[in-house]
Design a protein around this motif. Sequence first.
Motif, PDB file in Angstrom:
ATOM      1  N   ARG C 366       0.835  -1.207   0.000  1.00  0.00           N
ATOM      2  CA  ARG C 366       0.000   0.000   0.000  1.00  0.00           C
ATOM      3  C   ARG C 366       0.866   1.251   0.000  1.00  0.00           C
ATOM      4  NH1 ARG C 366      -4.048  -2.836   2.371  1.00  0.00           N
ATOM      5  NH2 ARG C 366      -2.826  -3.064   4.261  1.00  0.00           N
ATOM      6  N   GLU C 371       0.489  -3.455  -6.470  1.00  0.00           N
ATOM      7  CA  GLU C 371      -0.506  -4.510  -6.311  1.00  0.00           C
ATOM      8  C   GLU C 371       0.150  -5.576  -5.440  1.00  0.00           C
ATOM      9  OE1 GLU C 371      -3.372  -6.739  -5.927  1.00  0.00           O
ATOM     10  OE2 GLU C 371      -1.716  -7.862  -6.756  1.00  0.00           O
ATOM     11  N   ARG C 416     -11.409  -5.233  -6.693  1.00  0.00           N
ATOM     12  CA  ARG C 416     -10.797  -4.715  -5.470  1.00  0.00           C
ATOM     13  C   ARG C 416     -10.715  -3.193  -5.406  1.00  0.00           C
ATOM     14  NH1 ARG C 416      -5.738  -4.191  -3.685  1.00  0.00           N
ATOM     15  NH2 ARG C 416      -4.294  -3.276  -5.163  1.00  0.00           N
ATOM     16  N   LYS C 417     -10.674  -2.555  -6.578  1.00  0.00           N
ATOM     17  CA  LYS C 417     -10.622  -1.090  -6.568  1.00  0.00           C
ATOM     18  C   LYS C 417     -12.002  -0.483  -6.782  1.00  0.00           C
ATOM     19  CE  LYS C 417      -6.072  -0.349  -6.442  1.00  0.00           C
ATOM     20  NZ  LYS C 417      -5.485   0.224  -5.228  1.00  0.00           N
ATOM     21  N   ASN C 686      -7.893  -1.756   3.492  1.00  0.00           N
ATOM     22  CA  ASN C 686      -8.295  -1.234   2.185  1.00  0.00           C
ATOM     23  C   ASN C 686      -9.611  -0.466   2.267  1.00  0.00           C
ATOM     24  OD1 ASN C 686      -6.093  -2.068   0.684  1.00  0.00           O
ATOM     25  ND2 ASN C 686      -6.915  -4.132   0.390  1.00  0.00           N
TER      26      ASN C 686
END
Lengths: 159, 283, 709
Positions: C366, C371, C416-417, C686
């Motif tokens: 992060r 990734e 995931r995004k 996240n």
Amino acid sequence: MNSHLISFQLNTMPVSVETTPDARLIDVLREHFRLTGTKEGCGEGECGACMILLDDRPTLSCLVAIGAIDGKRVITIEGLRETPGFAILAQAFNDAGAVQCGYCTPGMIMIAYALLRDQRDPDESSIRRAMAGNLCRCTGYAMIVEAIRLAATRRGQSW
Amino acid sequence: MVSQLPLHPCTGREAAAAKAAGAVPYAGGTDLMVRRAAARRTGQEPPLVFLDRVATFRGITALDGALRIGSLTTMAELCSHPATPGLLGAACATVGSPALRNAATIGGNICTASPAGDSLPALYALDAEVELCGVDTNRRLPIDRLIIAPGQTALKPDELLAAIIVSTDTADRFYYRKVSPRLANALAKVSLAVAATVHDQVLLEMRIAFGAVGPTVIRCSEIERQCRNRSLADLAQSARRLADLAAETIRPIDDLRSSAAYRRTVAGNLLETCLHSLCAPTT
Amino acid sequence: MNSVFTANLDRADTPDKCDGGARYVHDLQVAGMLHAVTVRSSVRRGTITSITVPELPAGYVQVSAADVPGVNQISYFKDPCPFFAPGSVQYRGEAVLLLVGGDPAKLHRLARQTIIEYDEIPAIHTMEEALAGDKPPIFGSDNIYIEERFGHGDVDGAIARAAEVFTTTTETGYQDHLYLEPQGVLACPEVDRMTIYVSSQGPHAARKVVAAALGWDEASVRVIQTTVGGGFGGKIEPPMFLAAQSAVAAHHCGKPVRLIYTREEDLLCTTKRHPSRITVTSALAADGSILAVDIDSLFQGGGYSQSCAMVLDTGTKKASGVYHFPAIRVRGRGLASNNPMPGAFRGFGAPQNYFALETHLNALARKLGREPLEMKRALFIKQGDATITGGRYHFATGLDETISAATEAAGYYRRRKALPAGPSTRRGLGQALVKFGAPNSVDSKISLDSRSIGLRKHSDGRIEILSELVEMGQGLHTAFRKLVARHLDLPVKRVSHAPGDTDAVPFLSITGASMSVVLFGATLLEAADKLKARLDEPGEVTILQPARQPDHVFWDATALRGEPFHSYAWGTFIAEVEVDMITYQVQVVDLWVALDVGSVIDRRLVQGQIEGGAVQGLGFSLLECMPRDGFSCSLTDYLIPTFLDAPQVHGLIVETPYPPGPYGAKCVGEPPLVGVGPAIADAVANACGVEIYQLPITPEYLLQRMTKR
């Protein structure tokens, strides 16, 4: 506390027991009547292993004083196992892989029986809400949910 | 002699007399049996008196503009009874687990007088009254006069809780949320019960009660006063400020189950959410 | 590859468990049986100055350290480990004496009236205090039960040269096993013999302990395994204590003695998962690639070492994860404290270390804007690579396949995004990668010849498996029956499992550490090979097959060099969480667990292990909490997941056969738990934009993290 004679119906038979009225129902069932299918997992109503039916309602037998059931009806797993509904539930628990260590299983079957009596075809969320007071540490619960759904599809008119 | 008293009295007077003589009243047993567990193992506890045959402690009956809920009414009965006020039904549905709710009674939940008792914030927000039955006299008290401290009530030695009276014609909107560490079968860390009366986009009255953030349920009378007779649009504007005021009004503590800081923040968040949901246009 | 085992087999134990007929130890009663109640230490640390027991009625006795005819020591352990407090106590809840008699209520009353006085010694509450040395040490001179170091390469040099050094410290707390059946033992004295009925994970180990406690030879003690209501490692050590105590009491009274714990006692004084604090430091090159990793792993043990050394050892050997770092140093220390006793628990040191390493790498990704799976991929272990102890990864790894299975099922890269946030909720996806070595290698100088598993062909053609390995719910006996039936080409209904009884089955091993199928399943097939040639012989034929480590395993336990484990299961965990921004509560919506289990023997059993292990891991990650120096002795406060807390667990099975395993099988018991924590923590990070360094992720902790931001 002085002893009293407490009379109730146990698995369809009238019974009496001479005991102090604050004795726990679970102890009377297990120690006096030797019905050991009712399990003690916590003794404080948090796990559901001691589930019985009291006047047809799922009840935690570790939280019931024997004096409170005078004149009432109690069904334990030993009584339930004589019914066709039990046979269907047990087969479904087997087929879904819902039994591992087995300590929670009689309690699970007791409450599942009452659930399917009250709701013909409960969906997953109803099953999870109805069973939320029964702990299992082995299965992660999904296979027990599956077992109850399976039993609902196979129940016919059995109960 | 206690042993001469009936184990299963049929009238409130008999039951109250048994209590006066030292017997411990048994309603649903769900809390009592846990507390007695250690003492029971030693056989050192006072005798029990079972209340279940006292007819006047049972049932839900409609009075003029009010509802009389017998103290032995179980949580499960309250959840399914059509006359139960929505706020109270929502609160009772969060008590323990389904099997526990089959046994646990509203009277027991009140007399246990736990700061985290699930029905209490709803009863405070409904301005409930309690009907007490003594050997010689009966009396009525507002709920907040009955509960005086954690585990302590104003019940006299010869008194039992007979019924709860809630008005049925006041609030038309409610909000309830219990925050507990687990989704089922867990005690509240914070809970909020709000009953409100709205007419023509104006909030006429609102009663706000927080659970588990003080020694007893906390009513927020200052915030209630500030909300009265304000338009919903205006109220929505002030939601955060009122929520901050709530966080200052409550008296949370650090304990095994949570922290004062968490309870303060979440209590404020709950009231803010509640105000926004009350003020949202209804469809 | 698909396994040769296509159909699921019905478990033999299910009917009795459904109808209440299965007999757990608490269900046993014998004529003349007495009950026992334990009187425990009420202080954490001290010397006992006096014990005052009220005058006991006829037929009631007290039993304490002074009454032990043999040794007051759990002989399974080398370090001191008394089963009755030997004049001093090291933790609150330590057993000082038993009161024995006919009426449990009377015993409880007497126990309550028993007064124990202490000269208190300042208790060590924290790992800092254990290391600081300002209080009298509990163990040795430094409170360190065990210290181990592994690694290769120049870590200090890499850190000195690094463009950047990145450090994280993670903490985990106590977790209780919370098997639904509390601990219990029934000890029955006979003429010159003692029979013990016990809910344990190792009847022969219990026999050894009881024999030493009584000062008898092992043949004079018989241990009969009762139905086990859940173990998870928690029925390895504690039953030894109960068995020794009740055997001494039964011997003393000449009558059967039953000792059953209440849940309160069980939570107070039985073993738990070791709390941990682990610091991971990585040396980074200018492009962000990892040059070296330094891992300092502290485990908080209790007042006696018990299995602290074993747990620390296996956990430390697993600490390098699925990676082959250019240089690595792992230092593990197990510390003494006067807090509740930790011990063996599903995962055996791995959950703490995987939480530390995966959280470190996820936080690093992060920070670098990389990734995480791609960043990690550059470091993956490949077949033929060296282990951190100088051994080799001999066999194909299934890691990539588990990543593919889990990421595809979860829609990980696509979603995931782009997870939707609600008005007051946030969503996140997180992942973690694990490998799980099992079994733990034994020093190659030690012969396993004294350990065996057997098969008996009865004259009517029935085949019986002779094994002390315990069925505690996981399905082991079902898997063994399938293996034997398949190997002998017989219908599985002809194959049964002998009851766990030390008179009837040979000494083999504790059931744990995920080794039963992968190692002893192979031994069982060797027995079957021998029996196969003799199936047509008339009468009874018994084969006892000694255990042995597979040929590729060499381990030097002194130098800590060689293959630390026989085989490796590989896994990918992906969690999807929803965080309520009003209450800071985390709800796991879906959990994908892809595991390379070698090959499947029974798909339903494997799914049961994955789903159950994952939910136990979820409890460890979100709910299960005890004050690190304190106690929750009630299920009102110690909360495990319910039907409503358990998410949909998607078990995805990958099969990369392990040639020495039975039909290629590896392990499945522990791996499903170990990656759940870091995957959930990554998902929360996240979702919320803050790093998570603690398990469980309580709402109070998350609020604190989000306020600090």
